[in-house]
Each structure stands twice: as structure tokens, then as C-alpha cells.
Design an enzyme around this catalytic site. Sequence first.
Site, mmCIF file in Angstrom:
data_model
loop_
_atom_site.group_PDB
_atom_site.id
_atom_site.type_symbol
_atom_site.label_atom_id
_atom_site.label_comp_id
_atom_site.label_asym_id
_atom_site.label_seq_id
_atom_site.Cartn_x
_atom_site.Cartn_y
_atom_site.Cartn_z
ATOM 1 N N ARG A 161 34.915 -19.775 15.680
ATOM 2 C CA ARG A 161 35.318 -21.171 15.910
ATOM 3 C C ARG A 161 35.610 -21.818 14.558
ATOM 4 O O ARG A 161 36.539 -22.591 14.405
ATOM 5 C CB ARG A 161 34.209 -21.955 16.631
ATOM 6 C CG ARG A 161 33.950 -21.575 18.080
ATOM 7 C CD ARG A 161 35.070 -21.955 19.023
ATOM 8 N NE ARG A 161 35.379 -23.368 19.041
ATOM 9 C CZ ARG A 161 34.728 -24.296 19.752
ATOM 10 N NH1 ARG A 161 33.716 -23.949 20.518
ATOM 11 N NH2 ARG A 161 35.098 -25.566 19.723
ATOM 12 N N HIS A 191 39.931 -26.964 27.000
ATOM 13 C CA HIS A 191 39.133 -26.681 25.804
ATOM 14 C C HIS A 191 39.954 -25.726 24.924
ATOM 15 O O HIS A 191 39.610 -24.553 24.765
ATOM 16 C CB HIS A 191 37.801 -26.055 26.223
ATOM 17 C CG HIS A 191 36.739 -26.102 25.164
ATOM 18 N ND1 HIS A 191 36.936 -26.662 23.925
ATOM 19 C CD2 HIS A 191 35.467 -25.627 25.163
ATOM 20 C CE1 HIS A 191 35.835 -26.547 23.210
ATOM 21 N NE2 HIS A 191 34.934 -25.927 23.936
HETATM 22 N N1 CP Z 1 31.624 -23.867 23.009
HETATM 23 C C1 CP Z 1 31.520 -25.129 22.575
HETATM 24 O O1 CP Z 1 32.482 -25.889 22.525
HETATM 25 O O2 CP Z 1 30.276 -25.463 22.138
HETATM 26 P P1 CP Z 1 29.745 -26.951 21.895
HETATM 27 O O3 CP Z 1 29.782 -27.645 23.233
HETATM 28 O O4 CP Z 1 28.345 -26.776 21.380
HETATM 29 O O5 CP Z 1 30.644 -27.628 20.929
HETATM 30 N N1 NVA Z 2 32.656 -26.120 30.539
HETATM 31 C C1 NVA Z 2 31.690 -26.546 29.572
HETATM 32 C C2 NVA Z 2 32.086 -26.070 28.210
HETATM 33 C C3 NVA Z 2 31.120 -26.434 27.108
HETATM 34 C C4 NVA Z 2 31.579 -25.957 25.775
HETATM 35 C C5 NVA Z 2 31.556 -28.062 29.614
HETATM 36 O O1 NVA Z 2 32.578 -28.759 29.704
HETATM 37 O O2 NVA Z 2 30.425 -28.555 29.558
#
Ligand code: CP
Ligand code: NVA
Length: 323
Positions: A300, A137
Site C-alpha cells: 500500500r 476502494h
Molecule cells: N485496507 C485498508 O484500507 O485498511 P484501513 O481501513 O486500515 O485503511
Molecule cells: N469493505 C471494508 C474495507 C475496509 C478497508 C469497509 O469498507 O469497511
Amino acid sequence: MNKLKLPHLAHKDLISVHDLPIGDIQSIYETAATLKKHRDTLTEVLRHRKLALIFEKDSLRTRFTFDIGMQDMGGGAVFLDHRDARLGQREAIKDIARNLERWVHGIVVRTFKHRAVQELAEHCDIPVINGLSDLMHPCQALTDLFTLTERWGAVKGRRMVYVGDGNNTCHSLLHATAKLGMHITVCSPEGYEPNSKVVNEAMLAAQESGAEVRIVNDPKHVARGADVVYTDVWASMGQEDETEERAAVFLDYQVDEAMMAEARPGALFLHCLPAHRGAEVTAAVMDGPHSIVFDNAENRLHVQKAILALLLNDPRYQRKTKD
Ligand code: CP
Ligand code: NVA
């Protein structure tokens, strides 16, 4: 526009923080700071540019901030969710890539298999940005360290303690902290530690930056010495079936006030969100004085605007047209 320098980044795509030279992270942060400061005047940076948002998983923050980010800079975005876009199912990934590069200037993709993000990027000449895969991510971790840099001036030499699942967010945090010289301790139950390849990559980067990377299992007193405590959900998207089982395994890994009290005075709390109060974090911590989760959520927008401004303006990666 003259307020904004747009240096070229080393790579066409942003798929993992591991691929980013430190200079590129600095360029993204400088651009983000400028875009944040001049939010109401730098509105033409991506005039007439279009972004595809392909999301096979749910999202609030990532979807909104990329879409609003494009609009803020004079461009636009088209969103496809899992009903329209099942990467590689209705149509081969390489064909999706070859279509999109004729219409838009960049793609943000949120999907399951990390390989699908790489494949999409390999088959088009426009930038592909990883909006979350099962493995990484990157936009999240880049934002987290931008927020901490805003607070502290620099993150080098500070310590993050990540408590919870060794998941995508954790992996990108390992890459980002190690690159920027921030110490990181990851504390996960046995069997839920971060991916060993990612840990090795972080350790290698840490050798250069002077960061320390520790992977531990025991949550007792783990927050001692932390400048920031970070957690994420115990069951990520795609692991919903394991929610109950994981809740039992992670019981001792909740970030609560007692844990925060062991961190350094003035320590911060971060969570990528969405958060589950009463599970990985208590309501008291989430809504308490340590928490900067909503400042981070705002960032973000600014950090991803910077990524878009730098990649979608790069003359090397323009939308394809047959004369
Ligand atoms: N933290 C994040 O990526 O949030 P969303 O899953 O809502 O995009
Ligand atoms: N680890 C989480 C992050 C969400 C933003 C997922 O992948 O669901």
C-alpha cells in the site's frame, strides 16, 4: 530523482480504477517498483509538498501509508478525522475544496458517499484521491494487483476468486482485474452481489482485455481453479448495525483451509484488512502459508507513493495562489 520518470496520468483525480487507462496503471506500477527499490534514496520526490488526509471513517493502513509516504518523499501530511471534517455538514463540500487547494497540493478522502469524493474533486484544481468510499476502494485494488504482479510477473490469464460481500473492495477489484486481463469470480450470497453498474463496467473492460467476469452465489467448490482467493469483512464500516444478521447470511462463505485446498497448488490468499479471524477467514488461512496479506499491506505504501509522486508533481495541478 533521475531514477524516476514521472509521466502524466490521464486524469487529475484517482476516484475509481474504472477511470484509469491501462497505461496509467502501468505507470503507477513502474513508479511503485522504482520507489520500493530505491526507498532510501528517492527521498526528495515530493519536497515541500503537502497532503490533506480527510477521514470520516477509521483507518490504519490507508492513513499510515499516505502519511508515511509523504514523509518518505520529503513532504508532509495534515490529518483531519470525523470530528473536524464532516463533509458538507459544517461547511459545503465545494467550500472545503476551495480552501484546501490554497494550502495543500493534494487531498486523500475517506468517506461514506462516493458522490462526496467526486464533488470534492470537481470543486478544486488539485488532485483528489479516493481513500475509500462506500462504493470504491481503488488504492486497495491497485495495490492487490501490484502485489500479484510482483509474485507472478503478470496477472493476465490468472484467476481471482473473491468470496464474500459485493462491497467497495470487491467493486474496485472487479474494475482492476477486468482491465488487466485477470479472470474474476465473485461469490456472494443472494442479495449481497456487487453493484450491477460496476459489474457491467467490468464486463465491458473484460471484453477488451480477454478477462472473464463471473458472479455466482454458490460457495461450494468455488475456489477450484483459483490462483488467488480474496475476501473482505462481511459488514463494512457504516454497516455495523447489520453485523449479526450478516454473520448468519455469510456463514458458508468463510475462507477456510478446505476452501484453499481446492484452489490451485501454490494459490495465494489476500484480504484488504482489517480481518476478523473466525468470521470471513479462519486463523489457519490468515496466518498460513497461502497468505500474503502483510506483503500486500506493505505495498500500500509503495503504490500510493507512486500515485502521489505522479499526481502531486504534475505541473497542471498545482496549489493555487493569488498573486
Ligand atoms: N485496507 C485498508 O484500507 O485498511 P484501513 O481501513 O486500515 O485503511
Ligand atoms: N469493505 C471494508 C474495507 C475496509 C478497508 C469497509 O469498507 O469497511
